[in-house]
Design a protein around this motif. Structure first.
Motif, mmCIF file in Angstrom:
data_model
loop_
_atom_site.group_PDB
_atom_site.id
_atom_site.type_symbol
_atom_site.label_atom_id
_atom_site.label_comp_id
_atom_site.label_asym_id
_atom_site.label_seq_id
_atom_site.Cartn_x
_atom_site.Cartn_y
_atom_site.Cartn_z
ATOM 1 N N GLY A 91 41.006 13.142 20.875
ATOM 2 C CA GLY A 91 41.730 11.967 20.400
ATOM 3 C C GLY A 91 42.264 12.030 18.977
ATOM 4 N N HIS A 92 41.874 13.053 18.233
ATOM 5 C CA HIS A 92 42.366 13.147 16.839
ATOM 6 C C HIS A 92 42.255 14.606 16.434
ATOM 7 C CE1 HIS A 92 42.908 11.306 12.705
ATOM 8 N NE2 HIS A 92 42.417 12.481 12.362
ATOM 9 N N SER A 93 43.364 15.306 16.519
ATOM 10 C CA SER A 93 43.289 16.741 16.243
ATOM 11 C C SER A 93 44.340 17.148 15.224
ATOM 12 C CB SER A 93 43.465 17.524 17.543
ATOM 13 O OG SER A 93 44.643 18.293 17.503
ATOM 14 N N VAL A 124 48.385 12.780 13.529
ATOM 15 C CA VAL A 124 47.421 11.755 13.114
ATOM 16 C C VAL A 124 47.365 11.629 11.588
ATOM 17 C CG1 VAL A 124 46.026 12.002 15.194
ATOM 18 C CG2 VAL A 124 45.575 13.483 13.223
ATOM 19 N N ASP A 125 46.646 10.628 11.116
ATOM 20 C CA ASP A 125 46.454 10.393 9.671
ATOM 21 C C ASP A 125 47.777 10.142 8.947
ATOM 22 O OD1 ASP A 125 43.691 10.758 9.808
ATOM 23 O OD2 ASP A 125 43.794 12.894 9.342
ATOM 24 N N GLY A 126 48.809 9.767 9.689
ATOM 25 C CA GLY A 126 50.109 9.534 9.068
ATOM 26 C C GLY A 126 50.967 10.776 8.979
ATOM 27 N N PHE A 197 43.915 5.957 3.467
ATOM 28 C CA PHE A 197 42.970 6.467 2.472
ATOM 29 C C PHE A 197 43.687 7.407 1.504
ATOM 30 C CE2 PHE A 197 39.915 10.012 1.509
ATOM 31 C CZ PHE A 197 39.135 9.319 0.604
ATOM 32 N N TYR A 198 44.682 8.116 2.029
ATOM 33 C CA TYR A 198 45.320 9.181 1.262
ATOM 34 C C TYR A 198 46.502 8.692 0.438
ATOM 35 C CZ TYR A 198 42.643 12.239 4.340
ATOM 36 O OH TYR A 198 41.631 12.856 4.996
ATOM 37 N N ALA A 199 46.594 9.214 -0.792
ATOM 38 C CA ALA A 199 47.818 8.996 -1.576
ATOM 39 C C ALA A 199 48.910 9.884 -0.964
ATOM 40 C CB ALA A 199 47.569 9.389 -3.025
ATOM 41 N N THR A 225 44.820 4.605 12.979
ATOM 42 C CA THR A 225 44.667 4.683 11.530
ATOM 43 C C THR A 225 43.401 5.383 11.038
ATOM 44 O OG1 THR A 225 44.707 3.366 9.471
ATOM 45 C CG2 THR A 225 43.547 2.406 11.358
ATOM 46 N N HIS A 226 43.598 6.234 10.048
ATOM 47 C CA HIS A 226 42.509 6.627 9.160
ATOM 48 C C HIS A 226 42.534 5.535 8.104
ATOM 49 C CE1 HIS A 226 40.616 9.875 6.301
ATOM 50 N NE2 HIS A 226 40.139 8.666 6.056
ATOM 51 N N GLN A 227 41.635 4.590 8.237
ATOM 52 C CA GLN A 227 41.748 3.350 7.493
ATOM 53 C C GLN A 227 41.632 3.552 5.977
ATOM 54 O OE1 GLN A 227 38.440 0.584 7.960
ATOM 55 N NE2 GLN A 227 37.351 2.108 9.152
ATOM 56 N N SER A 258 40.681 5.823 13.793
ATOM 57 C CA SER A 258 40.446 7.252 13.920
ATOM 58 C C SER A 258 39.155 7.645 13.213
ATOM 59 C CB SER A 258 41.632 8.041 13.363
ATOM 60 O OG SER A 258 42.469 8.418 14.429
ATOM 61 N N HIS A 259 38.465 8.615 13.813
ATOM 62 C CA HIS A 259 37.182 9.123 13.305
ATOM 63 C C HIS A 259 36.382 8.019 12.604
ATOM 64 C CE1 HIS A 259 39.546 9.441 9.657
ATOM 65 N NE2 HIS A 259 40.232 10.465 10.116
ATOM 66 N N ILE A 260 36.056 6.990 13.372
ATOM 67 C CA ILE A 260 35.345 5.835 12.807
ATOM 68 C C ILE A 260 33.990 6.290 12.256
ATOM 69 C CG2 ILE A 260 34.295 5.113 15.029
ATOM 70 C CD1 ILE A 260 35.012 2.192 14.140
ATOM 71 N N SER A 413 37.883 15.588 17.578
ATOM 72 C CA SER A 413 37.334 16.654 16.731
ATOM 73 C C SER A 413 37.711 16.462 15.260
ATOM 74 C CB SER A 413 37.849 18.014 17.188
ATOM 75 O OG SER A 413 39.231 18.148 16.879
ATOM 76 N N ASP A 414 38.908 15.914 15.002
ATOM 77 C CA ASP A 414 39.456 15.916 13.643
ATOM 78 C C ASP A 414 39.437 17.351 13.113
ATOM 79 O OD1 ASP A 414 40.590 14.950 11.335
ATOM 80 O OD2 ASP A 414 38.784 13.990 10.573
ATOM 81 N N GLY A 415 39.562 18.307 14.033
ATOM 82 C CA GLY A 415 39.355 19.712 13.675
ATOM 83 C C GLY A 415 40.365 20.257 12.677
HETATM 84 ZN ZN LIG Z 1 41.672 11.392 8.938
#
Ligand SMILES: [Zn+2]
Length: 532
Positions: A91-93, A124-126, A197-199, A225-227, A258-260, A413-415
């Motif tokens: 779900g998040h790679s 993912v993560d934008g 979270f990320y700039a 979202t990676h919140q 994402s990756h809660i 995985s967020d691998g």
């Molecule tokens: Zn993330």
């Protein structure tokens, strides 16, 4: 690639030519691959059964109790004692580095196939591109080993339109951002992803995200979202969770965390409160889901973990310039020290990027070697590297278990290279959480790695073993399915996957990777009439 109809024709021909052959021959179902007598988990909440799964072309043509139907199969896999399930969905790679690779063996995405993963969610993560058609056309043309679906990413869009600056968009810029979301959605994106979270994404206020999420909502997309804060960095995990739910309500869009996780000492134990907020929102009718990974260590960039966002305003060069300003250094160091404390101190930061003088060492060890303070050591590394990946041991096992057990959380995985989760997420979830610690059952693990995920990501005819569905099918050995990768050797393939079919073709055959590249782009169909 496969001569789907050949055997059927042959069987009919044989019965015509040989009238005295056993009459049952004409009734045999001709298939390409038969997976025989395994313990079948079909991706639903139903109970497992001993059964046969048959594949013709790229589809599943039969799923049912073992031995009731006779087959004429080109290839038979004896799955007695083995688990047969849909191929896993990640779900998040961050598997783009495999999919984009010039090397065909890398494009097979061995890290994923060897865990039993047949489909990944990317962008993912934008980070997703609005030009999805071009990206996917390239994957199709060059050939890749796994299926993929993607989001259109807010980070990509903000960087293009506003750059790295900490400010709100002008009206014109907002209109351009919306156009890019629409472009991505109309090219088949699942929805909008953010990494607040990320700039520079962190510079966005909630209303900007709501405006953009509305464009995804209109076209049937979801908000992933990676919140903004999984910890106590800025607004805190509770306010951040509420912000995600608010975006969902105001944009009228399903939200997907994402990756809660609850990251850092300050918020250990907060999983209960986060879960309650989500359950309450669901009870009030909101569509809320999440993915999670089964590790207590996360991975991120050294600057994201330790450097305050105001110091990163303007990008890497601007950060270095501030490091060079003696008037600013005391405040920068104080705030960095607080971020390090939040993450559990210098012995919780491990450097795993290969080929550096500090590879395989913790921040406290590097500092000791250099005979300087850990914060000074971090700054020295930041001056020499941009986007240095680190592994950060910052979660409590209790919270990880708690999120994993939720009926709305699927596996991811967020691998990324440098953390074993890229090669061993699904296998460690099975080996540690199902078999060893009994946090979840085998059925729960499979359901939350297949059918439930396919439902959340709206994947057409994937995630279940059902007649007429695409043949992404996994056979694994319940006694041997296990991770081999660890924090020292992060890229070792998992053991125990015997066979994996991706769109009907064997990507892993009897425990060995083939050279088949049968993965496909999975496009989300935007709501009718919204892309003209
Ligand atoms: Zn993330």
């Amino acid at each position: 690639m496969r001569t789907k109809r050949f055997l059927k024709t042959q069987a009919i021909a044989a019965s015509l030519l040989a009238p005295f052959a056993a009459p049952v021959l004409a009734q045999d179902l001709s298939v390409d691959t038969l997976i025989k007598g395994g313990t079948v988990y079909d991706g639903s909440e139903g109970r497992p059964f001993i059964g046969d799964v048959a594949i013709g072309g790229d589809k599943i043509v039969f799923v049912g109790p073992a031995g009731k139907t006779r087959f004429n199969a080109k290839k038979t896999i004896d799955a007695k004692g083995m688990i047969v399930s849909p191929g896993f969905i990640d779900g998040h790679s961050h598997s783009e580095h495999f999919l984009d690779n010039p090397n065909a063996q890398q494009r097979q995405a061995p890290a994923y196939l060897t865990q039993g993963v047949s489909t990944v969610i990317i962008g993912v993560d934008g980070g997703g591109l609005p030009e999805l058609k071009d990206q996917f056309a390239k994957y199709e043309q060059q050939g890749v080993g796994i299926n993929m679906a993607s989001y259109v990413g807010y980070g990509t869009i903000r960087k293009r339109v506003i750059g790295n600056d900490a400010r709100a968009p002008t009206a014109n810029e907002l209109a351009t951002e919306k156009e890019l979301v629409v472009k991505g959605m109309c090219e088949g994106a699942l929805g909008l992803s953010t990494g607040l979270f990320y700039a520079p994404q962190s510079f966005a206020k909630t209303d900007e995200i709501v405006d953009l999420a509305k464009e995804a909502a209109k076209r049937g997309g979801i908000y992933d979202t990676h919140q903004r804060d999984e910890s106590s960095y800025s607004i805190g995990i509770i306010a951040s969770t509420k912000e995600v739910l608010q975006i969902g309500r105001e944009a009228n869009i399903p939200v997907h965390f994402s990756h809660i996780k609850a990251l850092g000492k300050d918020v250990w134990g907060k999983s209960a409160e986060v879960i309650k907020l989500i359950d309450d929102a669901k009870a009030a009718g909101q569509n809320v889901t999440a993915n999670h990974y089964p590790w207590t260590a996360s991975q991120t960039y050294l600057e994201s973990a330790l450097v305050p966002r105001w110091v990163i305003d303007g990008g890497y060069a601007a950060m270095i310039k501030r490091f060079d300003d003696p008037a600013l250094m005391p405040r920068i160091k104080t705030e960095m020290a607080d971020n390090l404390r939040r993450r559990n101190g210098p012995h919780s930061i491990l450097f795993t990027v290969q080929g550096r003088p500090w590879t395989g060492k913790y921040l406290d060890e590097v500092a000791k070697e250099w005979k300087i303070d850990p914060i000074d050591a971090a700054i020295r590394i930041l001056r020499q590297t941009q986007n240095e990946f680190i592994v950060s041991f910052n979660m409590s096992q209790h919270d990880v278990d708690n999120f994993m057990r939720q009926p709305w959380a699927v596996t991811s995985s967020d691998g990324v290279p440098g953390h074993p989760r890229e090669w061993a997420t699904f296998s460690i979830k099975y080996a540690d959480y199902v078999k060893k610690r009994h946090v979840i059952t085998l059925g729960f693990f499979i359901r939350h790695s297949t059918g439930l995920a396919a439902d959340m990501y709206m994947l057409d005819r994937r995630g279940y073993l059902k007649t007429g569905y695409y043949a992404d099918v996994l056979v694994f050995d319940p006694n041997n399915y296990a991770p081999k990768a660890d924090f020292v050797h992060t890229d070792l393939p998992s053991t125990g996957v015997l066979d994996l079919l991706v769109n009907g073709a064997l990507a892993i055959d009897n425990g060995k990777m083939t050279d088949v590249l049968s993965g496909r782009p999975l496009l989300h169909a935007p709501s009718a009439g919204t892309c003209l």
